[in-house]
Design a protein around this motif. Structure first.
Motif, PDB file in Angstrom:
ATOM      1  N   ASN A   1      24.745  53.162  20.301  1.00  0.00           N
ATOM      2  CA  ASN A   1      24.804  53.069  21.763  1.00  0.00           C
ATOM      3  C   ASN A   1      24.849  51.637  22.288  1.00  0.00           C
ATOM      4  OD1 ASN A   1      24.845  55.865  22.261  1.00  0.00           O
ATOM      5  ND2 ASN A   1      22.637  55.976  21.955  1.00  0.00           N
ATOM      6  N   ILE A   2      25.214  50.691  21.427  1.00  0.00           N
ATOM      7  CA  ILE A   2      25.380  49.299  21.862  1.00  0.00           C
ATOM      8  C   ILE A   2      26.690  48.746  21.306  1.00  0.00           C
ATOM      9  CG2 ILE A   2      22.876  48.910  21.928  1.00  0.00           C
ATOM     10  CD1 ILE A   2      23.257  47.193  19.363  1.00  0.00           C
ATOM     11  N   PHE A   3      27.114  47.624  21.868  1.00  0.00           N
ATOM     12  CA  PHE A   3      28.254  46.897  21.317  1.00  0.00           C
ATOM     13  C   PHE A   3      27.779  46.051  20.138  1.00  0.00           C
ATOM     14  CE2 PHE A   3      29.915  47.926  25.444  1.00  0.00           C
ATOM     15  CZ  PHE A   3      31.294  47.983  25.289  1.00  0.00           C
ATOM     16  N   PHE A   4      28.563  46.054  19.062  1.00  0.00           N
ATOM     17  CA  PHE A   4      28.263  45.160  17.942  1.00  0.00           C
ATOM     18  C   PHE A   4      29.547  44.812  17.210  1.00  0.00           C
ATOM     19  CE2 PHE A   4      27.803  49.410  16.073  1.00  0.00           C
ATOM     20  CZ  PHE A   4      28.386  49.304  14.824  1.00  0.00           C
ATOM     21  N   ALA A   5      29.471  43.738  16.426  1.00  0.00           N
ATOM     22  CA  ALA A   5      30.625  43.285  15.646  1.00  0.00           C
ATOM     23  C   ALA A   5      30.335  43.470  14.161  1.00  0.00           C
ATOM     24  CB  ALA A   5      30.922  41.818  15.935  1.00  0.00           C
ATOM     25  N   VAL A   6      31.393  43.678  13.406  1.00  0.00           N
ATOM     26  CA  VAL A   6      31.305  43.831  11.949  1.00  0.00           C
ATOM     27  C   VAL A   6      32.258  42.833  11.307  1.00  0.00           C
ATOM     28  CG1 VAL A   6      31.644  45.388   9.989  1.00  0.00           C
ATOM     29  CG2 VAL A   6      30.792  46.293  12.171  1.00  0.00           C
ATOM     30  N   LYS A   7      31.789  42.210  10.247  1.00  0.00           N
ATOM     31  CA  LYS A   7      32.637  41.327   9.447  1.00  0.00           C
ATOM     32  C   LYS A   7      32.571  41.798   8.001  1.00  0.00           C
ATOM     33  CE  LYS A   7      33.420  36.420   8.366  1.00  0.00           C
ATOM     34  NZ  LYS A   7      32.916  35.037   8.581  1.00  0.00           N
ATOM     35  N   VAL A   8      33.729  42.149   7.458  1.00  0.00           N
ATOM     36  CA  VAL A   8      33.821  42.596   6.064  1.00  0.00           C
ATOM     37  C   VAL A   8      34.659  41.580   5.309  1.00  0.00           C
ATOM     38  CG1 VAL A   8      34.463  44.460   4.502  1.00  0.00           C
ATOM     39  CG2 VAL A   8      33.707  44.994   6.843  1.00  0.00           C
ATOM     40  N   SER A   9      34.052  40.925   4.345  1.00  0.00           N
ATOM     41  CA  SER A   9      34.728  39.858   3.600  1.00  0.00           C
ATOM     42  C   SER A   9      34.736  40.187   2.118  1.00  0.00           C
ATOM     43  CB  SER A   9      34.006  38.518   3.813  1.00  0.00           C
ATOM     44  OG  SER A   9      33.871  38.232   5.183  1.00  0.00           O
ATOM     45  N   GLY A  10      35.925  40.178   1.528  1.00  0.00           N
ATOM     46  CA  GLY A  10      36.009  40.450   0.099  1.00  0.00           C
ATOM     47  C   GLY A  10      37.365  40.957  -0.306  1.00  0.00           C
ATOM     48  N   ARG A  11      37.379  41.782  -1.338  1.00  0.00           N
ATOM     49  CA  ARG A  11      38.648  42.286  -1.881  1.00  0.00           C
ATOM     50  C   ARG A  11      38.818  43.757  -1.506  1.00  0.00           C
ATOM     51  NH1 ARG A  11      42.565  40.503  -4.797  1.00  0.00           N
ATOM     52  NH2 ARG A  11      41.499  38.517  -5.042  1.00  0.00           N
ATOM     53  N   PHE A  12      40.006  44.044  -1.000  1.00  0.00           N
ATOM     54  CA  PHE A  12      40.333  45.399  -0.562  1.00  0.00           C
ATOM     55  C   PHE A  12      41.282  46.033  -1.565  1.00  0.00           C
ATOM     56  CE2 PHE A  12      38.715  43.214   3.010  1.00  0.00           C
ATOM     57  CZ  PHE A  12      38.248  44.143   3.922  1.00  0.00           C
ATOM     58  N   LYS A  13      40.979  47.262  -1.979  1.00  0.00           N
ATOM     59  CA  LYS A  13      41.842  47.981  -2.916  1.00  0.00           C
ATOM     60  C   LYS A  13      43.189  48.247  -2.275  1.00  0.00           C
ATOM     61  CE  LYS A  13      42.169  52.186  -5.710  1.00  0.00           C
ATOM     62  NZ  LYS A  13      41.484  53.458  -6.103  1.00  0.00           N
ATOM     63  N   LYS A  14      43.148  48.683  -1.019  1.00  0.00           N
ATOM     64  CA  LYS A  14      44.381  48.890  -0.249  1.00  0.00           C
ATOM     65  C   LYS A  14      44.031  48.802   1.230  1.00  0.00           C
ATOM     66  CE  LYS A  14      44.024  53.948  -0.232  1.00  0.00           C
ATOM     67  NZ  LYS A  14      44.722  55.226  -0.522  1.00  0.00           N
ATOM     68  N   ILE A  15      45.013  48.423   2.016  1.00  0.00           N
ATOM     69  CA  ILE A  15      44.809  48.344   3.458  1.00  0.00           C
ATOM     70  C   ILE A  15      46.135  48.560   4.161  1.00  0.00           C
ATOM     71  CG2 ILE A  15      45.037  45.812   3.512  1.00  0.00           C
ATOM     72  CD1 ILE A  15      42.833  45.921   5.750  1.00  0.00           C
ATOM     73  N   GLN A  16      46.087  49.325   5.236  1.00  0.00           N
ATOM     74  CA  GLN A  16      47.271  49.589   6.054  1.00  0.00           C
ATOM     75  C   GLN A  16      47.028  49.023   7.450  1.00  0.00           C
ATOM     76  OE1 GLN A  16      48.504  53.653   7.648  1.00  0.00           O
ATOM     77  NE2 GLN A  16      50.130  53.294   6.126  1.00  0.00           N
TER      78      GLN A  16
END
Length: 237
Positions: free
Chosen positions: A109-124
């Motif tokens: 119920n709040i605004f928040f940010a996410v940071k994901v750093s690393g290796r991705f198997k696949k991404i579209q």
């Protein structure tokens, strides 16, 4: 003192629905409110991601380029980074990660940010080609999007979460953009699977909503005639 508890948002996502795509804020002004962010350019010109104070544009051609101070945006988010480590993840799909973040933080119920750093198997990802005035609607513009796919790629995903009661002001739920470590790939995230990455979050106590008062089209438009929730849902797919 730098305010790290406030999420700054220029205009609203609903503004884009009827085709109010004019750039109403310069990048130089946006960067006064944060060193991290996402957005789009005038005419929905590609997908923007700001990392460490540097804005990048992922164009519909797939090209990634640095953005100038005079580049204008019709909609964007920015904040000053103060991410806190949440957990590390391995071999996890994006939807699973989003569920785990809410379960671990109780931030629904709040605004928040996410940071994901690393290796991705696949991404579209996707990026939209720039439209010219008179601008089409958001749905019509989104139909011209280009889809990109990458596998075994290192990079950073920045996502903003908005509570469902703010759907229309922003995307209810997660709104994510990606930039590859080598700056050769990115865009608005449609789907992804992580190989190995660190997940960080940053909660906001305040949403600073900035309106384009100098734009006569925005000031005169009647949004009651727009199907805001449906059009946003369709355009974000």
């Amino acid at each position: 003192m730098i305010d790290k508890k406030t999420l700054y948002q220029h205009s609203t996502l609903a503004t884009l629905v009827p085709g109010l795509l004019k750039g109403t804020l310069k990048m130089s002004e946006l960067l006064q409110h944060g060193d991290t962010g996402i957005g789009t350019g005038e005419g929905l010109d590609g997908e923007l991601i700001i990392l460490d104070g540097q804005p990048y544009q992922v164009r519909s051609t797939g090209e990634v380029k640095a953005v100038s101070a005079n580049f204008t945006v019709p909609f964007a988010n920015a904040h000053f980074a103060d991410f806190k480590s949440l957990f590390a993840v391995n071999h996890l799909a994006g939807k699973q990660l989003e569920t785990q973040i809410l379960a671990a933080t109780h931030y629904q119920n709040i605004f928040f940010a996410v940071k994901v750093s690393g290796r991705f198997k696949k991404i579209q990802t996707r990026a939209v080609a720039k439209s010219e005035s008179p601008y089409p609607t958001l749905l019509a513009t989104a139909k011209a999007q280009k889809i990109f796919n990458a596998e075994d790629i290192e990079g950073t995903l920045i996502s903003y979460y908005a509570p469902q009661l703010f759907n229309g002001v922003a995307v209810g739920g997660y709104h994510s953009h990606f930039l590859a470590a080598g700056y050769g790939f990115g865009g608005h995230v449609l789907d992804y699977t992580i190989n190995d990455a660190e997940v960080q979050v940053q909660a906001f106590t305040t949403l600073e909503q900035h309106f384009p008062l100098d734009d006569p089209e925005f000031m005169a438009h009647d949004f009651a005639a727009d199907n805001i929730a449906n059009d946003i849902e369709q355009a974000e797919k």
